[in-house]
Motif scaffolding. Structure first.
Motif, PDB file in Angstrom:
ATOM      1  N   ALA A  97       0.865  -1.222  -0.059  1.00 47.09           N
ATOM      2  CA  ALA A  97       0.050  -0.067  -0.166  1.00 47.09           C
ATOM      3  C   ALA A  97       0.852   1.193   0.091  1.00 47.09           C
ATOM      4  CB  ALA A  97      -0.946  -0.066   1.334  1.00 47.09           C
ATOM      5  N   PRO A  98       0.663   2.144  -0.873  1.00 51.03           N
ATOM      6  CA  PRO A  98       1.343   3.530  -0.857  1.00 51.03           C
ATOM      7  C   PRO A  98       1.411   4.203   0.263  1.00 51.03           C
ATOM      8  CG  PRO A  98       0.084   3.242  -2.878  1.00 51.03           C
ATOM      9  CD  PRO A  98      -0.330   2.217  -1.897  1.00 51.03           C
ATOM     10  N   MET A  99       0.360   4.402   0.929  1.00 47.10           N
ATOM     11  CA  MET A  99       0.279   4.897   2.164  1.00 47.10           C
ATOM     12  C   MET A  99      -0.456   3.892   3.210  1.00 47.10           C
ATOM     13  SD  MET A  99       0.637   8.155   2.191  1.00 47.10           S
ATOM     14  CE  MET A  99       1.563   8.525   0.651  1.00 47.10           C
ATOM     15  N   LYS A 100       0.379   3.762   4.405  1.00 45.81           N
ATOM     16  CA  LYS A 100      -0.092   2.778   5.329  1.00 45.81           C
ATOM     17  C   LYS A 100      -1.175   3.220   6.126  1.00 45.81           C
ATOM     18  CE  LYS A 100       3.410   0.312   3.838  1.00 45.81           C
ATOM     19  NZ  LYS A 100       3.406  -0.002   2.437  1.00 45.81           N
ATOM     20  N   VAL A 101      -1.157   4.376   6.515  1.00 44.76           N
ATOM     21  CA  VAL A 101      -2.188   5.000   7.549  1.00 44.76           C
ATOM     22  C   VAL A 101      -2.627   6.661   6.969  1.00 44.76           C
ATOM     23  CG1 VAL A 101      -2.441   5.638   9.878  1.00 44.76           C
ATOM     24  CG2 VAL A 101      -0.971   4.074   9.256  1.00 44.76           C
ATOM     25  N   ALA A 102      -3.752   6.886   7.170  1.00 47.78           N
ATOM     26  CA  ALA A 102      -4.192   8.366   6.948  1.00 47.78           C
ATOM     27  C   ALA A 102      -5.104   8.717   8.288  1.00 47.78           C
ATOM     28  CB  ALA A 102      -5.265   8.258   5.902  1.00 47.78           C
ATOM     29  N   VAL A 103      -4.382  10.151   8.798  1.00 44.30           N
ATOM     30  CA  VAL A 103      -4.969  10.669   9.834  1.00 44.30           C
ATOM     31  C   VAL A 103      -5.944  11.817   9.258  1.00 44.30           C
ATOM     32  CG1 VAL A 103      -4.232  12.245  11.794  1.00 44.30           C
ATOM     33  CG2 VAL A 103      -2.823  10.285  11.014  1.00 44.30           C
ATOM     34  N   LEU A 104      -7.111  11.372  10.184  1.00 44.28           N
ATOM     35  CA  LEU A 104      -8.367  12.289   9.645  1.00 44.28           C
ATOM     36  C   LEU A 104      -8.991  13.051  11.003  1.00 44.28           C
ATOM     37  CD1 LEU A 104     -10.259   9.434   7.557  1.00 44.28           C
ATOM     38  CD2 LEU A 104      -8.244  10.953   6.866  1.00 44.28           C
ATOM     39  N   PRO A 105      -8.714  14.280  10.936  1.00 47.94           N
ATOM     40  CA  PRO A 105      -9.419  15.265  12.010  1.00 47.94           C
ATOM     41  C   PRO A 105     -10.912  15.237  11.480  1.00 47.94           C
ATOM     42  CG  PRO A 105      -8.097  16.663  10.751  1.00 47.94           C
ATOM     43  CD  PRO A 105      -7.770  15.326  10.239  1.00 47.94           C
ATOM     44  N   LEU A 106     -11.679  15.025  12.753  1.00 48.14           N
ATOM     45  CA  LEU A 106     -13.078  15.061  12.243  1.00 48.14           C
ATOM     46  C   LEU A 106     -13.494  16.720  11.915  1.00 48.14           C
ATOM     47  CD1 LEU A 106     -15.002  12.999  12.319  1.00 48.14           C
ATOM     48  CD2 LEU A 106     -16.041  13.798  14.493  1.00 48.14           C
ATOM     49  N   SER A 107     -12.477  17.692  12.541  1.00 48.15           N
ATOM     50  CA  SER A 107     -12.967  18.865  12.249  1.00 48.15           C
ATOM     51  C   SER A 107     -11.725  19.716  11.882  1.00 48.15           C
ATOM     52  CB  SER A 107     -13.759  19.694  13.333  1.00 48.15           C
ATOM     53  OG  SER A 107     -13.435  20.857  13.474  1.00 48.15           O
ATOM     54  N   ILE A 132     -16.381  12.904   6.672  1.00 51.46           N
ATOM     55  CA  ILE A 132     -15.446  11.842   7.029  1.00 51.46           C
ATOM     56  C   ILE A 132     -15.542  10.633   6.234  1.00 51.46           C
ATOM     57  CG2 ILE A 132     -17.105  11.068   8.836  1.00 51.46           C
ATOM     58  CD1 ILE A 132     -13.251  10.942   9.310  1.00 51.46           C
ATOM     59  N   GLY A 133     -17.025  10.610   5.804  1.00 50.75           N
ATOM     60  CA  GLY A 133     -17.181   9.474   4.935  1.00 50.75           C
ATOM     61  C   GLY A 133     -16.338   9.481   3.571  1.00 50.75           C
ATOM     62  N   ARG A 134     -16.575  10.809   2.959  1.00 52.33           N
ATOM     63  CA  ARG A 134     -15.693  10.818   1.644  1.00 52.33           C
ATOM     64  C   ARG A 134     -14.261  10.707   1.853  1.00 52.33           C
ATOM     65  NH1 ARG A 134     -17.766  13.835  -2.732  1.00 52.33           N
ATOM     66  NH2 ARG A 134     -19.749  13.958  -2.714  1.00 52.33           N
ATOM     67  N   ARG A 135     -13.861  11.025   3.124  1.00 53.34           N
ATOM     68  CA  ARG A 135     -12.430  11.044   3.404  1.00 53.34           C
ATOM     69  C   ARG A 135     -12.096   9.356   3.422  1.00 53.34           C
ATOM     70  NH1 ARG A 135     -10.896  14.810   7.976  1.00 53.34           N
ATOM     71  NH2 ARG A 135     -13.219  15.421   8.311  1.00 53.34           N
ATOM     72  N   TYR A 136     -12.862   8.594   4.115  1.00 51.46           N
ATOM     73  CA  TYR A 136     -12.584   7.379   3.931  1.00 51.46           C
ATOM     74  C   TYR A 136     -12.811   6.643   2.682  1.00 51.46           C
ATOM     75  CZ  TYR A 136     -13.531   6.693   9.283  1.00 51.46           C
ATOM     76  OH  TYR A 136     -13.394   7.092  10.555  1.00 51.46           O
ATOM     77  N   ARG A 137     -13.614   7.063   1.777  1.00 54.36           N
ATOM     78  CA  ARG A 137     -13.770   6.560   0.398  1.00 54.36           C
ATOM     79  C   ARG A 137     -12.666   6.966  -0.174  1.00 54.36           C
ATOM     80  NH1 ARG A 137     -16.303   4.482   2.684  1.00 54.36           N
ATOM     81  NH2 ARG A 137     -18.756   4.140   2.820  1.00 54.36           N
ATOM     82  N   ARG A 138     -11.868   8.099  -0.211  1.00 55.92           N
ATOM     83  CA  ARG A 138     -10.640   8.574  -0.892  1.00 55.92           C
ATOM     84  C   ARG A 138      -9.603   7.591  -0.392  1.00 55.92           C
ATOM     85  NH1 ARG A 138     -12.194  14.069  -0.721  1.00 55.92           N
ATOM     86  NH2 ARG A 138     -11.194  14.596   1.212  1.00 55.92           N
ATOM     87  N   GLN A 139      -9.670   7.312   0.692  1.00 55.91           N
ATOM     88  CA  GLN A 139      -8.539   6.375   1.319  1.00 55.91           C
ATOM     89  C   GLN A 139      -8.465   5.029   0.612  1.00 55.91           C
ATOM     90  OE1 GLN A 139      -5.544   7.543   2.516  1.00 55.91           O
ATOM     91  NE2 GLN A 139      -6.746   9.693   2.398  1.00 55.91           N
ATOM     92  N   ASP A 140      -9.967   4.565   0.621  1.00 57.41           N
ATOM     93  CA  ASP A 140      -9.975   2.976  -0.073  1.00 57.41           C
ATOM     94  C   ASP A 140      -9.819   3.070  -1.198  1.00 57.41           C
ATOM     95  OD1 ASP A 140     -11.560   2.640   2.749  1.00 57.41           O
ATOM     96  OD2 ASP A 140     -13.394   2.888   1.918  1.00 57.41           O
ATOM     97  N   GLU A 141      -9.912   4.040  -2.047  1.00 57.59           N
ATOM     98  CA  GLU A 141      -9.735   4.073  -3.200  1.00 57.59           C
ATOM     99  C   GLU A 141      -8.207   3.942  -3.613  1.00 57.59           C
ATOM    100  OE1 GLU A 141     -12.000   6.399  -7.114  1.00 57.59           O
ATOM    101  OE2 GLU A 141     -10.544   7.532  -5.872  1.00 57.59           O
ATOM    102  N   ILE A 142      -7.350   4.300  -2.657  1.00 58.11           N
ATOM    103  CA  ILE A 142      -5.959   4.498  -2.974  1.00 58.11           C
ATOM    104  C   ILE A 142      -5.293   3.119  -2.198  1.00 58.11           C
ATOM    105  CG2 ILE A 142      -5.703   6.766  -3.605  1.00 58.11           C
ATOM    106  CD1 ILE A 142      -4.288   7.289  -0.859  1.00 58.11           C
ATOM    107  N   GLY A 143      -6.265   2.640  -1.454  1.00 55.70           N
ATOM    108  CA  GLY A 143      -5.764   1.302  -0.782  1.00 55.70           C
ATOM    109  C   GLY A 143      -4.891   1.381   0.552  1.00 55.70           C
TER     110      GLY A 143
END
Ligand code: GAP
Length: 457
Positions: A342-352, A382-393
């Motif tokens: 996976a190119p990115m292992k982790v994504a950090v997503l602040p809720l706000s 946050i839902g869209r951000r999860y989807r963006r990360q899913d799409e890059i694995g």
């Protein structure tokens, strides 16, 4: 290539995702692109590096019988005489007498130019090595070639490696590096290009044991793909017929993958016998022998060669990881990469984007970046951000929410199951290390809880 097509994904989706998300772009795109050359973008370069690192780790670092090297791309021109490339690395081409386009004679269906219908010349042999000149004078004496395979750099250094490492047979030399071929037929995205990287092993063995070692390497290489997540039903061996064998080969078996355009060669494994070492000994006048301490014999070792162009596994891993699943009224696109790739292992997503939430999220981000390639995304829901990360694995997302400011805990969301756990920030790095190594998400660290839908805020 065979007619059977992958039912998983078509090439257009892979090309479009690769471009949209920054994996792979056409080379020199602002000038209209350069045919069959590709540029790896921010995510593509990480994916490609991970493929090379996984190969190097499994084939060199974890083995006692392998050493690495990195030879120059330009080699003494005699190399290519000895290897047979000057004479034999050719394709029979015909030329259209009208538009002057050239075609592979054995791929043409009729006897007219497929582009303009013009008359064609008789086939002529066309060498696929790129030629250039070394030094200020452009004459025959200064011609050098860009290597069409990395292998020869390892053969000409056989004695150097033997003397400096004191390796005993059987042992291998491994190399990753660029190769160049003036291919006539290119296409299928990054499958066949004119400039590409190769990962090659020359495994030197005692004559008479080469067939055994050949079988060993077939299994070893097949298992490497399976361990890194390729469905074993998408892989198969294809034995070369006698007529197909390269000039140096006693036996060749390809590992084929079911690419979107059909079954095609992913990797080739060849029994090169003693061809290369004997040829270089003959052309250089230097002995390229091995002395067996036990039998007190001198002999030229045989070579088994697993050889693959990096872009083919990159494409195969992309295709095999690609998945789509229904998600309410939409489709969730997921690249189910093995965590090592996976190119990115982790994504950090602040809720706000509000302070002091951002400060805490940036701290978490800075801490994790010391260990892995980590993304930070604070744009949109946050839902869209999860989807963006899913799409890059990206295997795991870490969410920092308002409750985190009070209890110093964050949630980890797993890409494939979309399950979540919550845990103290101080447990985050160790927990992610374990999860990236394959531990079940629900094995909890001290203070961790399963984060169920009804407990989510
Ligand atoms: N040293 C052996 C050798 O070069 P090959 O079958 O010509 O053998 C080995 O190439 C591998 O290199 C292939 O299995 C494929 O993975 C890759 N390869 C060959 N030509 C390529 C190209 N034009 N673009 C991308 N990969 C290529």
């Amino acid at each position: 290539m065979t007619e059977e097509k992958s039912d998983k994904v078509d090439m257009e989706k892979i090309v479009s995702l690769s471009r949209r998300r920054g994996f792979i772009f056409p080379s020199s795109e602002i000038y209209g692109g350069l045919q069959s050359c590709w540029d790896y973008g921010p995510l593509g370069v990480e994916l490609k590096r991970n493929v090379k690192e996984a190969w190097w780790r499994a084939m060199v670092q974890e083995r006692d019988d392998m050493v690495g090297m990195d030879a120059s791309i330009m080699m003494h021109p005699k190399t290519w005489e000895a290897s047979g490339h000057l004479e034999g690395f050719t394709d029979p081409l015909v030329e259209c007498k009208n538009c002057h386009l050239r075609w592979k004679a054995d791929e043409l269906e009729g006897d007219k130019c497929p582009s303009c219908g013009g008359e064609l010349t008789e086939p002529r042999l066309f060498n696929m090595m790129f030629k250039t000149f070394m030094g200020p004078v452009e004459d025959d004496a200064s011609v050098v070639y860009l290597r069409p395979e990395t292998a020869q750099g390892m053969f000409v250094n056989f004695q150097n490696v033997l003397n400096t490492t004191r390796k005993r047979l059987p042992f291998g030399i491994a190399q990753i590096g660029k190769a160049f071929r003036n291919e006539i037929t290119t296409g299928n995205f990054i499958f066949r290009s004119r400039e590409f990287e190769m990962m090659e092993i020359e495994y030197f063995v005692k004559p008479g044991t080469d067939e055994e070692w050949f079988d060993y390497w077939l299994e070893e290489r097949l298992n490497w793909y399976i361990k890194l997540g390729i469905d074993k039903d998408h892989l198969r061996f294809r034995e070369h017929s006698k007529e197909e064998l390269s000039h140096y080969s006693r036996r060749t078996v390809d590992i084929n993958y079911l690419f979107p355009m059909g079954w095609a060669e992913l990797e080739g494994i060849a029994n090169r016998g003693d061809f290369d070492l004997s040829q270089h000994a003959k052309f250089s006048g230097k002995e390229l022998n091995y002395f067996d301490e036990e039998t007190k014999e001198h002999f030229v070792p045989c070579v088994v060669e697993p050889s693959v162009g990096v872009s083919r596994p990159v494409l195969a891993f992309l295709c095999d990881a690609y998945d789509e699943e229904p998600d309410k009224d939409e489709i969730r696109v997921v690249l189910r990469f093995h965590p090592d790739l996976a190119p990115m292992k982790v994504a950090v997503l602040p809720l706000s984007r509000r302070e002091p939430l951002v400060e805490m999220a940036k701290d978490v981000y800075a801490g994790l970046r010391k260990c892995w390639a980590v993304a930070y995304d604070d744009a949109q829901s946050i839902g869209r951000r999860y989807r963006r990360q899913d799409e890059i694995g990206t295997p795991f997302c870490v969410t920092v929410d308002f409750q985190s400011l009070e209890d110093n805990q964050v949630t980890i969301r797993e890409r494939d199951s979309m399950n979540q756990i919550r845990l103290p920030v101080e447990e985050l790095q160790e927990t992610l290390t374990a999860k990236l190594a394959g531990e079940d998400l629900f094995v909890l660290p001290p203070g961790g809880t399963v984060w169920l839908e009804e407990t989510k805020k």
